[in-house]
Design an enzyme around this catalytic site. Sequence first.
Site, PDB file in Angstrom:
ATOM      1  NE  ARG A   1      -2.466   0.586   3.573  1.00  0.00           N
ATOM      2  CZ  ARG A   1      -1.789   1.095   4.499  1.00  0.00           C
ATOM      3  NH1 ARG A   1      -1.621   2.452   4.620  1.00  0.00           N
ATOM      4  NH2 ARG A   1      -1.732   0.254   5.598  1.00  0.00           N
TER       5      ARG A   1
ATOM      6  CE1 TYR B   1     -15.595  13.476 -15.962  1.00  0.00           C
ATOM      7  CE2 TYR B   1     -14.036  13.635 -13.704  1.00  0.00           C
ATOM      8  CZ  TYR B   1     -14.643  12.826 -14.730  1.00  0.00           C
ATOM      9  OH  TYR B   1     -15.249  11.475 -14.542  1.00  0.00           O
TER      10      TYR B   1
ATOM     11  CG  ASP C   1      -7.768  17.260 -15.530  1.00  0.00           C
ATOM     12  OD1 ASP C   1      -7.020  16.606 -16.373  1.00  0.00           O
ATOM     13  OD2 ASP C   1      -8.804  17.018 -15.247  1.00  0.00           O
TER      14      ASP C   1
ATOM     15  CE  LYS D   1     -11.180   9.426 -19.036  1.00  0.00           C
ATOM     16  NZ  LYS D   1     -10.975   9.282 -17.637  1.00  0.00           N
TER      17      LYS D   1
END
Length: 366
Positions: free
Chosen positions: A42, A94, A165, A190
């Site tokens: 983790r 977004y 972004d 993406k």
Amino acid sequence: MKIETIAIHAGTKITDTHRPAVQPITLSTTFEHHNDSVIYTRAANPNRLALENVLAKLEHGQEAAAFSSGNAAGMSVFQALPSGSHVIAPDDMYHGLRHLLVDVFKGVLSVDFVDMTHPEQVEKHVKENTKLIWLETPSNPLLKISDIRAICDIAKIKDIPVVCDNTFATPVFQNPLDLGASIVMHSTTKYLGGHSDILGGALVTKHTDELWSRIRLVQTSGGAVPSPFDCYMLTRSIKTFPYRMKGHERNAVEIARFLQNHKNVEKVYYPGLKDHQGHEIAASQMSGYGGMLSFLVKGDAAYADQVIGKLKYYTNATSLGGVESLIERRAAVEGPNTKTPQNLIRLSVGLENLEDLIEDMGQALS
């Protein structure tokens, strides 16, 4: 190293004694204590460390932090802010991240959504407790262009971090850290993933400051990290990423021009077109214009849906950045509170043959 070389080599960290050319997947969740180092997957994993290394170098940053999704990456920034902080964000942000600010962090953070294409609007909304300016350029879905340098200059005077972004532009065409931004955010689902089969997100920082330390704390303590397999797949995909982006842009430019001249298209939103509202600013801060575009059909939502339904080589689906062309009527996805025009179609231009894509679009519009 230039970007193509970075993409291929910076994500490879070989620890196997057989010295394979490709870094293997390390699935172990825990590691033997050695030299006073304690590793639990983790907090750190060989595949994630390799991925974060290549992401940092692609964006000219000092460090990167990988997450299980783009929203998890964005949310870690919001979580790292002190309670009561004020955020300035784009009016066409977004919708997934907007939902986090408006609903999930309601009562914890306050936010003003402003038109980022006018830097003076950003300056006007700065308050004493403003702790973050969030940029998204080109924006989703209207491809609005914000002047990164101008907004970062305003933020620097007020000592406010700017997070940009960069999902639409990608580091192939734009490097916000070089223009003054503090942190760059990506939905690695993406273009960096590029094949519509990996969910992920990332942040890349210019400096390892106090905000970054808090983001790292959120990443390791919260645990919204990608699996070793996802890190491996994403690192593999990044090796072809610069060349894929050149193909996406080449096709997008030609399709944008085709749509611009079609009798059944009202308007095209693509920063590579000279009549695009933000073209000059885009040309000053981008080396290319990417593979995303939107357009308004001359008709209502029903006609837009009809056009999409007639297409053969474009998949009617959410998301973007895959090798296949994806298309959707964006307002239908964003829901009843959307500000997106009902006749707007968003297009993620893929890597199919350009003539096939144009011929298909032509028959659907006609």
